[in-house]
Design a protein around this motif. Structure first.
Motif, PDB file in Angstrom:
ATOM      1  N   ARG A 149     -26.216 -17.669  -2.495  1.00  0.00           N
ATOM      2  CA  ARG A 149     -26.786 -16.794  -3.534  1.00  0.00           C
ATOM      3  C   ARG A 149     -27.051 -17.575  -4.817  1.00  0.00           C
ATOM      4  NH1 ARG A 149     -23.351 -11.310  -3.817  1.00  0.00           N
ATOM      5  NH2 ARG A 149     -25.269 -10.102  -3.761  1.00  0.00           N
ATOM      6  N   GLN A 150     -26.157 -18.493  -5.154  1.00  0.00           N
ATOM      7  CA  GLN A 150     -26.342 -19.275  -6.383  1.00  0.00           C
ATOM      8  C   GLN A 150     -27.549 -20.204  -6.268  1.00  0.00           C
ATOM      9  OE1 GLN A 150     -22.603 -20.564  -8.508  1.00  0.00           O
ATOM     10  NE2 GLN A 150     -24.113 -19.509  -9.623  1.00  0.00           N
ATOM     11  N   CYS A 157     -29.626 -13.600   2.884  1.00  0.00           N
ATOM     12  CA  CYS A 157     -29.790 -12.763   1.684  1.00  0.00           C
ATOM     13  C   CYS A 157     -30.996 -11.844   1.714  1.00  0.00           C
ATOM     14  CB  CYS A 157     -29.863 -13.669   0.449  1.00  0.00           C
ATOM     15  SG  CYS A 157     -28.309 -14.544   0.160  1.00  0.00           S
ATOM     16  N   ASP A 211     -20.213  -5.795  -5.241  1.00  0.00           N
ATOM     17  CA  ASP A 211     -21.518  -5.883  -4.606  1.00  0.00           C
ATOM     18  C   ASP A 211     -21.421  -5.458  -3.140  1.00  0.00           C
ATOM     19  OD1 ASP A 211     -24.086  -6.461  -3.908  1.00  0.00           O
ATOM     20  OD2 ASP A 211     -23.962  -8.605  -4.332  1.00  0.00           O
ATOM     21  N   PHE A 263     -22.799  -7.877  -0.507  1.00  0.00           N
ATOM     22  CA  PHE A 263     -22.060  -9.115  -0.259  1.00  0.00           C
ATOM     23  C   PHE A 263     -21.380  -9.082   1.112  1.00  0.00           C
ATOM     24  CE2 PHE A 263     -18.573 -12.181  -1.125  1.00  0.00           C
ATOM     25  CZ  PHE A 263     -19.360 -13.273  -1.453  1.00  0.00           C
ATOM     26  N   GLN A 301     -23.919  -9.601   3.778  1.00  0.00           N
ATOM     27  CA  GLN A 301     -24.361 -10.990   3.838  1.00  0.00           C
ATOM     28  C   GLN A 301     -23.306 -11.872   4.511  1.00  0.00           C
ATOM     29  OE1 GLN A 301     -25.245 -11.705  -0.267  1.00  0.00           O
ATOM     30  NE2 GLN A 301     -27.256 -10.710  -0.130  1.00  0.00           N
ATOM     31  N   GLY A 309     -30.115 -19.833  -4.293  1.00  0.00           N
ATOM     32  CA  GLY A 309     -31.335 -19.040  -4.217  1.00  0.00           C
ATOM     33  C   GLY A 309     -32.202 -19.401  -3.032  1.00  0.00           C
ATOM     34  N   TRP A 356     -31.083 -19.020   3.153  1.00  0.00           N
ATOM     35  CA  TRP A 356     -31.355 -17.902   2.246  1.00  0.00           C
ATOM     36  C   TRP A 356     -32.064 -16.750   2.947  1.00  0.00           C
ATOM     37  CZ3 TRP A 356     -30.503 -15.802  -2.399  1.00  0.00           C
ATOM     38  CH2 TRP A 356     -31.420 -14.866  -2.893  1.00  0.00           C
ATOM     39  N   VAL A 410     -21.480 -17.794   1.197  1.00  0.00           N
ATOM     40  CA  VAL A 410     -22.461 -16.791   0.759  1.00  0.00           C
ATOM     41  C   VAL A 410     -22.665 -16.888  -0.744  1.00  0.00           C
ATOM     42  CG1 VAL A 410     -22.883 -14.307   0.512  1.00  0.00           C
ATOM     43  CG2 VAL A 410     -22.099 -15.216   2.690  1.00  0.00           C
ATOM     44  N   TYR A 411     -21.582 -17.075  -1.478  1.00  0.00           N
ATOM     45  CA  TYR A 411     -21.693 -17.219  -2.930  1.00  0.00           C
ATOM     46  C   TYR A 411     -22.552 -18.436  -3.276  1.00  0.00           C
ATOM     47  CZ  TYR A 411     -20.336 -17.434  -7.812  1.00  0.00           C
ATOM     48  OH  TYR A 411     -20.351 -17.470  -9.180  1.00  0.00           O
TER      49      TYR A 411
END
Length: 135
Positions: free
Chosen positions: A121-122, A134, A16, A19, A22, A124, A130, A117-118
């Motif tokens: 993203r999870q 993101c 990605d 990523f 971000q 949302g 966010w 960051v993960y």
């Protein structure tokens, strides 16, 4: 319930391209947050400490000696603690940012940012960061 594992750092970056952007945004938010905190301390704590030391500051302007400064700080321990805290936080942010500029982010910190960051993203759009990370 098992938590999903965070993908390996290189694997996620390769898959990605957004990523890495971000991660950079989150790092910038961290830098700005640290500087805002240091500025907040200087705007809230430091004025009260300096106000408490105002008579000693006036005397030191007239007749400066290191002993006078020492006793001014010894006899006003709360003001000394407050100013020391402001100076320490500013110094720590300067050293931390200088290290990052000169030698780059340490691997441990990079992995921590990637996990954050993960996680963002999870979660949302319900995550508070966010819209800054993101979008």
């Amino acid at each position: 319930m098992d938590k999903p594992e965070v993908p390996f750092e290189g694997e996620q970056l390769a898959l990605d391209p957004d990523f890495a952007q971000q991660i950079h945004k989150l790092h910038l938010l961290t830098v700005y947050g640290r500087w805002l905190f240091a500025g907040f301390l200087w705007l809230t704590i430091a004025p009260f400490c300096l106000w408490d030391l105002r008579t000693e500051i006036y005397l030191l302007q007239e007749y400066f000696t290191w002993v006078g400064l020492r006793y001014a700080l010894i006899f006003h321990p709360l003001s000394t603690l407050g100013l020391s805290f402001c100076i320490a936080m500013t110094t720590s942010v300067l050293v931390w940012q200088s290290r990052n500029i000169l030698w780059g982010l340490p691997l441990k910190e990079q992995e921590h940012l990637q996990k954050q960051v993960y996680h963002i993203r999870q979660q949302g759009s319900t995550h508070p960061l966010w819209k800054w990370v993101c979008k």
